[in-house]
Write a protein that holds these residues in place. Structure first.
Motif, PDB file in Angstrom:
ATOM      1  N   CYS A 254      38.530  33.734  40.034  1.00 43.14           N
ATOM      2  CA  CYS A 254      37.780  35.076  40.249  1.00 43.14           C
ATOM      3  C   CYS A 254      38.723  36.328  39.946  1.00 43.14           C
ATOM      4  N   GLN A 255      37.982  37.330  39.669  1.00 43.17           N
ATOM      5  CA  GLN A 255      38.588  38.495  39.343  1.00 43.17           C
ATOM      6  C   GLN A 255      38.645  39.650  40.465  1.00 43.17           C
ATOM      7  N   THR A 256      39.816  40.152  40.729  1.00 41.77           N
ATOM      8  CA  THR A 256      39.906  41.298  41.840  1.00 41.77           C
ATOM      9  C   THR A 256      40.107  42.430  41.220  1.00 41.77           C
ATOM     10  N   LEU A 293      31.641  49.811  47.935  1.00 42.04           N
ATOM     11  CA  LEU A 293      32.250  49.371  46.227  1.00 42.04           C
ATOM     12  C   LEU A 293      31.991  47.728  46.002  1.00 42.04           C
ATOM     13  N   LYS A 294      31.644  46.978  46.887  1.00 39.52           N
ATOM     14  CA  LYS A 294      31.500  45.583  46.879  1.00 39.52           C
ATOM     15  C   LYS A 294      30.037  45.609  46.463  1.00 39.52           C
ATOM     16  N   LYS A 295      29.108  46.491  46.736  1.00 41.10           N
ATOM     17  CA  LYS A 295      27.799  46.447  46.147  1.00 41.10           C
ATOM     18  C   LYS A 295      27.603  47.075  44.829  1.00 41.10           C
ATOM     19  N   TRP A 299      33.319  42.532  41.066  1.00 44.81           N
ATOM     20  CA  TRP A 299      34.603  42.130  41.402  1.00 44.81           C
ATOM     21  C   TRP A 299      34.897  42.168  42.748  1.00 44.81           C
ATOM     22  N   LYS A 300      35.829  41.333  43.152  1.00 47.86           N
ATOM     23  CA  LYS A 300      36.362  41.563  44.497  1.00 47.86           C
ATOM     24  C   LYS A 300      37.297  42.831  44.427  1.00 47.86           C
TER      25      LYS A 300
END
Ligand SMILES: Nc1nc2c(ncn2[C@@H]2O[C@H](COP(=O)(O)OP(=O)(O)OP(=O)(O)O)[C@@H](O)[C@H]2O)c(=O)[nH]1
Ligand SMILES: [Mg+2]
Length: 324
Positions: A254-256, A293-295, A299-300
């Protein structure tokens, strides 16, 4: 006579019904808080611009892209026109006027729930500066009809008749950006006015903002909606650092996006109010920003949010140049 050949010929010569592709820039202008940004978001079907009940929320030209079978209109949201000699306000006015100069169509938004005042006259002056634009490529939207009775809305309509006598009544729309009323008819009218041309953005785009700018804006919106008195106007947000970090492998990969941002206050004494009791205010701003921001991003997101002072930044040319 060979009927078969005749039939084939008829099919080939029949012209397909292809509508010309429309393509235009439309500047959304009006005084502060009339609902320009709410309308931009409604039009492009996503949250491209931040919104708050505080006047002068928008500080930049923000593009929202609308694709329809007729073509593409790039709407440009602008800062509300507010008369003031202060440096920040002058820059905001310039930004709005420039967007209007560069646009094919002006979408002039009025507020049915507030009678026109001196600021409305300032908007008319800028519209008049466009050569003949007041009659040719202007569409007016009387917004917030959900919050005004018909007599109040008629005040704005009469104002338009008096101040823009060449604007035909077919180009005046009663709308509610909040409740999605009257928008389709207004948009259809704008496509009729739009010139022909190729689409400028891909069909899946709704805005063209850089990630750092979007993050700063979302944090600023959350702060503006929570802070009181002069504080919403006294802040800006500086995204100081960003890094895309990868973790895990295969299915767990995953990418954060790690972000460090500062809410910049105008005076040292304001920092305490932005941080809040036991850090409660900045925590609330941070959590609300993370939800949005999540929407927006795939990325996380990790957001390290702090408060700093940029003394009297609203009078600082170097900072203003960076921001507006
Ligand atoms: N009742 C009602 N409120 C609306 C409508 N459109 C916008 N608003 C509200 O009006 C306030 C200002 O909205 P914005 O979209 O930020 O207004 P703006 O014109 O972009 O403001 P500036 O960026 O400051 O110039 C917010 O509280 C919105 O929720 C509407 O159609 N009806
Ligand atoms: Mg706005």
């Amino acid at each position: 006579m060979n009927l078969g050949t005749t039939r084939v010929k008829t099919e080939i010569t029949a012209k397909p019904k292809v509508r010309p592709n429309k393509s235009a820039f439309a500047a959304i202008i009006g005084r502060p808080s009339v609902g320009k940004s709410t309308l931009l978001n409604r039009l492009c079907g996503a949250k491209a611009a931040i919104v708050s009940p505080v006047p002068q929320t928008t500080r930049n030209s923000i593009r929202g892209i609308v694709n329809r079978p007729e073509g593409q209109i790039v709407f440009v949201d602008t800062p509300g026109m507010h008369i003031s000699g202060k440096k920040l306000n002058l820059r905001l006015l310039e930004t709005a006027a420039r967007a209007l100069d560069e646009a094919d169509i002006a979408l002039y938004v009025l507020d049915a729930s507030r009678p026109p005042g001196p600021e409305e006259d300032a908007v008319i002056k800028v519209l008049e500066r466009r050569d003949g634009a007041a009659s040719q490529k202007t569409v007016a939207a009387i917004n917030k009809i959900d919050a005004a009775d018909s007599a109040a809305a008629a005040i704005s309509d009469n104002y338009l008749k008096e101040r823009l006598p060449l604007l035909p009544s077919e180009r005046v729309f009663y709308i509610s950006a909040l409740r999605n009323e009257g928008i389709d008819a207004m948009l259809a009218c704008m496509f009729r006015l739009a010139p022909e041309g190729p689409a400028l953005y891909g069909k899946d785009c709704y805005t063209d903002q850089e990630p750092a700018f979007r993050i700063a804006e979302i944090v600023r919106e959350k702060a503006m909606n929570r802070l009181r008195e002069e504080l919403p106007h006294s802040i800006y947000v500086d995204v100081a650092d960003m890094e895309l970090r990868s973790s895990g492998t295969g299915k767990t990969a995953c990418q954060t996006l790690w972000v460090r941002a500062f809410i910049m206050a105008e005076r040292e004494s304001q920092k305490g109010m932005i941080v809040g009791k036991g850090g409660s205010m900045i925590r609330s701003i941070r959590l609300a920003a993370l939800r949005d921001l999540k929407k927006v991003f795939d990325w996380k997101i990790e957001l390290d949010l702090r408060v700093k002072t940029a003394q009297d930044w609203r009078g600082n040319d170097a900072i203003l140049k960076k921001l507006v």
